[in-house]
Each structure stands twice: as C-alpha cells, then as structure tokens.
Scaffold this motif. Sequence first.
Motif, PDB file in Angstrom:
ATOM      1  N   MET A   1       1.302   2.992   7.028  1.00  0.00           N
ATOM      2  CA  MET A   1       0.332   2.058   7.143  1.00  0.00           C
ATOM      3  C   MET A   1      -1.030   2.367   6.858  1.00  0.00           C
ATOM      4  O   MET A   1      -1.875   1.387   6.245  1.00  0.00           O
ATOM      5  CB  MET A   1       0.345   1.693   8.727  1.00  0.00           C
ATOM      6  CG  MET A   1      -0.850   0.954   8.964  1.00  0.00           C
ATOM      7  SD  MET A   1      -0.659   0.108  10.561  1.00  0.00           S
ATOM      8  CE  MET A   1      -2.352   0.098  11.030  1.00  0.00           C
ATOM      9  N   THR A   2      -1.351   3.734   6.929  1.00  0.00           N
ATOM     10  CA  THR A   2      -2.823   4.294   6.512  1.00  0.00           C
ATOM     11  C   THR A   2      -3.092   3.801   4.974  1.00  0.00           C
ATOM     12  O   THR A   2      -4.181   3.176   4.722  1.00  0.00           O
ATOM     13  CB  THR A   2      -2.724   5.529   6.680  1.00  0.00           C
ATOM     14  OG1 THR A   2      -2.677   6.019   7.949  1.00  0.00           O
ATOM     15  CG2 THR A   2      -4.140   6.209   6.143  1.00  0.00           C
ATOM     16  N   TRP A   3      -1.911   3.979   4.294  1.00  0.00           N
ATOM     17  CA  TRP A   3      -2.221   3.835   2.669  1.00  0.00           C
ATOM     18  C   TRP A   3      -2.368   2.097   2.268  1.00  0.00           C
ATOM     19  O   TRP A   3      -2.957   1.827   1.484  1.00  0.00           O
ATOM     20  CB  TRP A   3      -1.011   4.452   1.827  1.00  0.00           C
ATOM     21  CG  TRP A   3      -1.351   5.835   2.032  1.00  0.00           C
ATOM     22  CD1 TRP A   3      -0.491   6.741   2.684  1.00  0.00           C
ATOM     23  CD2 TRP A   3      -2.273   6.881   1.696  1.00  0.00           C
ATOM     24  NE1 TRP A   3      -0.931   8.227   2.727  1.00  0.00           N
ATOM     25  CE2 TRP A   3      -2.164   8.078   2.078  1.00  0.00           C
ATOM     26  CE3 TRP A   3      -3.394   6.691   0.921  1.00  0.00           C
ATOM     27  CZ2 TRP A   3      -2.804   9.228   1.730  1.00  0.00           C
ATOM     28  CZ3 TRP A   3      -4.202   7.675   0.298  1.00  0.00           C
ATOM     29  CH2 TRP A   3      -3.990   8.894   0.807  1.00  0.00           C
ATOM     30  N   LEU A   4      -1.509   1.370   3.017  1.00  0.00           N
ATOM     31  CA  LEU A   4      -1.564  -0.150   3.085  1.00  0.00           C
ATOM     32  C   LEU A   4      -3.159  -0.514   3.242  1.00  0.00           C
ATOM     33  O   LEU A   4      -3.511  -1.308   2.690  1.00  0.00           O
ATOM     34  CB  LEU A   4      -0.779  -0.631   3.962  1.00  0.00           C
ATOM     35  CG  LEU A   4       0.811  -0.565   3.385  1.00  0.00           C
ATOM     36  CD1 LEU A   4       1.733  -1.017   4.542  1.00  0.00           C
ATOM     37  CD2 LEU A   4       1.178  -1.201   2.188  1.00  0.00           C
ATOM     38  N   VAL A   5      -3.646   0.130   4.403  1.00  0.00           N
ATOM     39  CA  VAL A   5      -5.000  -0.317   4.821  1.00  0.00           C
ATOM     40  C   VAL A   5      -6.019  -0.007   3.706  1.00  0.00           C
ATOM     41  O   VAL A   5      -6.533  -0.611   3.197  1.00  0.00           O
ATOM     42  CB  VAL A   5      -5.471   0.489   5.933  1.00  0.00           C
ATOM     43  CG1 VAL A   5      -6.856   0.194   6.202  1.00  0.00           C
ATOM     44  CG2 VAL A   5      -4.515  -0.007   7.345  1.00  0.00           C
ATOM     45  N   ALA A   8      -5.492  -2.414   0.750  1.00  0.00           N
ATOM     46  CA  ALA A   8      -6.087  -3.600   0.844  1.00  0.00           C
ATOM     47  C   ALA A   8      -7.607  -3.476   0.816  1.00  0.00           C
ATOM     48  O   ALA A   8      -8.169  -4.487   0.416  1.00  0.00           O
ATOM     49  CB  ALA A   8      -5.897  -3.918   2.455  1.00  0.00           C
ATOM     50  N   ALA A   9      -8.106  -2.420   1.120  1.00  0.00           N
ATOM     51  CA  ALA A   9      -9.656  -2.254   1.059  1.00  0.00           C
ATOM     52  C   ALA A   9     -10.020  -2.188  -0.544  1.00  0.00           C
ATOM     53  O   ALA A   9     -10.882  -2.834  -0.781  1.00  0.00           O
ATOM     54  CB  ALA A   9     -10.098  -0.749   1.652  1.00  0.00           C
ATOM     55  N   ILE A  10      -9.158  -1.564  -1.339  1.00  0.00           N
ATOM     56  CA  ILE A  10      -9.338  -1.793  -2.818  1.00  0.00           C
ATOM     57  C   ILE A  10      -9.221  -2.962  -3.277  1.00  0.00           C
ATOM     58  O   ILE A  10     -10.037  -3.560  -4.011  1.00  0.00           O
ATOM     59  CB  ILE A  10      -8.425  -0.673  -3.549  1.00  0.00           C
ATOM     60  CG1 ILE A  10      -8.612   0.769  -2.937  1.00  0.00           C
ATOM     61  CG2 ILE A  10      -8.376  -0.845  -5.034  1.00  0.00           C
ATOM     62  CD1 ILE A  10      -7.647   1.892  -3.378  1.00  0.00           C
ATOM     63  N   LEU A  46     -12.146   0.489   4.655  1.00  0.00           N
ATOM     64  CA  LEU A  46     -12.524   1.762   4.415  1.00  0.00           C
ATOM     65  C   LEU A  46     -12.664   2.774   5.580  1.00  0.00           C
ATOM     66  O   LEU A  46     -11.898   3.797   5.796  1.00  0.00           O
ATOM     67  CB  LEU A  46     -13.161   1.897   3.290  1.00  0.00           C
ATOM     68  CG  LEU A  46     -13.736   3.474   3.035  1.00  0.00           C
ATOM     69  CD1 LEU A  46     -12.303   3.825   2.221  1.00  0.00           C
ATOM     70  CD2 LEU A  46     -15.083   3.364   1.736  1.00  0.00           C
ATOM     71  N   TRP A  47     -13.409   2.281   6.530  1.00  0.00           N
ATOM     72  CA  TRP A  47     -13.648   2.788   7.704  1.00  0.00           C
ATOM     73  C   TRP A  47     -12.322   3.256   8.659  1.00  0.00           C
ATOM     74  O   TRP A  47     -12.198   4.183   9.167  1.00  0.00           O
ATOM     75  CB  TRP A  47     -14.576   2.080   8.677  1.00  0.00           C
ATOM     76  CG  TRP A  47     -14.860   2.708   9.931  1.00  0.00           C
ATOM     77  CD1 TRP A  47     -15.385   3.690  10.408  1.00  0.00           C
ATOM     78  CD2 TRP A  47     -13.981   2.255  11.175  1.00  0.00           C
ATOM     79  NE1 TRP A  47     -15.275   3.950  11.852  1.00  0.00           N
ATOM     80  CE2 TRP A  47     -14.371   2.850  12.212  1.00  0.00           C
ATOM     81  CE3 TRP A  47     -13.157   0.831  11.116  1.00  0.00           C
ATOM     82  CZ2 TRP A  47     -13.715   2.512  13.608  1.00  0.00           C
ATOM     83  CZ3 TRP A  47     -12.657   0.549  12.642  1.00  0.00           C
ATOM     84  CH2 TRP A  47     -12.932   1.489  13.750  1.00  0.00           C
ATOM     85  N   LEU A  48     -11.424   1.920   8.617  1.00  0.00           N
ATOM     86  CA  LEU A  48     -10.074   2.159   9.474  1.00  0.00           C
ATOM     87  C   LEU A  48      -9.579   3.343   8.585  1.00  0.00           C
ATOM     88  O   LEU A  48      -8.669   3.875   9.399  1.00  0.00           O
ATOM     89  CB  LEU A  48      -9.409   0.870   9.362  1.00  0.00           C
ATOM     90  CG  LEU A  48      -8.415   0.524  10.200  1.00  0.00           C
ATOM     91  CD1 LEU A  48      -8.432   1.145  11.631  1.00  0.00           C
ATOM     92  CD2 LEU A  48      -7.619  -0.796  10.183  1.00  0.00           C
TER      93      LEU A  48
END
Length: 108
Positions: A1-5, A8-10, A46-48
């Motif tokens: 999930m971390t990399w999906l976030v 999404a930020a990118i 990005l913060w998340l």
Amino acid sequence: MTWLVLVAAIVIEVGATLGLRASDGFRKKAWIAPVVLGYLTSFYLLWLTLSLGVPVGVAYGIWTACGVALVAVVARYLFGDPLTRKMVIGIAFIVAGVLTIELASAVH
C-alpha cells in the motif's frame, strides 16, 4: 500500500504540473482550482508515504525523478514541448541516481 500511495502522489503531482502548464500562467482561470487541489493532494499523499515509513530521501527522490520524467514525456505529446536526446539522457541519469539511493537504503 505504501508504494501505491507514492504512485498516486506522483500521478497527481504530474497532473497538477501539466495543469499549471495548460493554465498559461493562470490566464485560464479554470485551471487554478485543479492545480492547487492537485498539489495539495500530492503533498498530502507524500506526507502519508513518509508516515508509512518510507525514508524521506527515497520517497522524495522517487517522487521528483518520476515527476520530471513523466512531465517531460507527457508535455512532449500534449504541448509539443521539446524532448531532446540530451534531455532523455539527463532523465536517465536522474532515474539512475534515485535507483542508487533506493538500493543503498535497502541495504540498511
């Protein structure tokens, strides 16, 4: 999930940056809200990503490198911006640098 976030930020940051270009210096007022909301959402994601444990050097490096590469390529097709061989080589160096940081951080 971390990399999906992070992805999404990118993607959202790239959209906001392309919206900034499309706004023609904010002369096209309809772009103001999507650009501002896009950047705010991207920074939140990005913060998340950072709060989920990705080191700041890795997260920010990937975020910026992917952003630079995607904006350059997409702007070439949407706006006819230049994308020369030297620019592609520069983007490759950026990506290589980020991968080096990522691999070095994985060792620790």
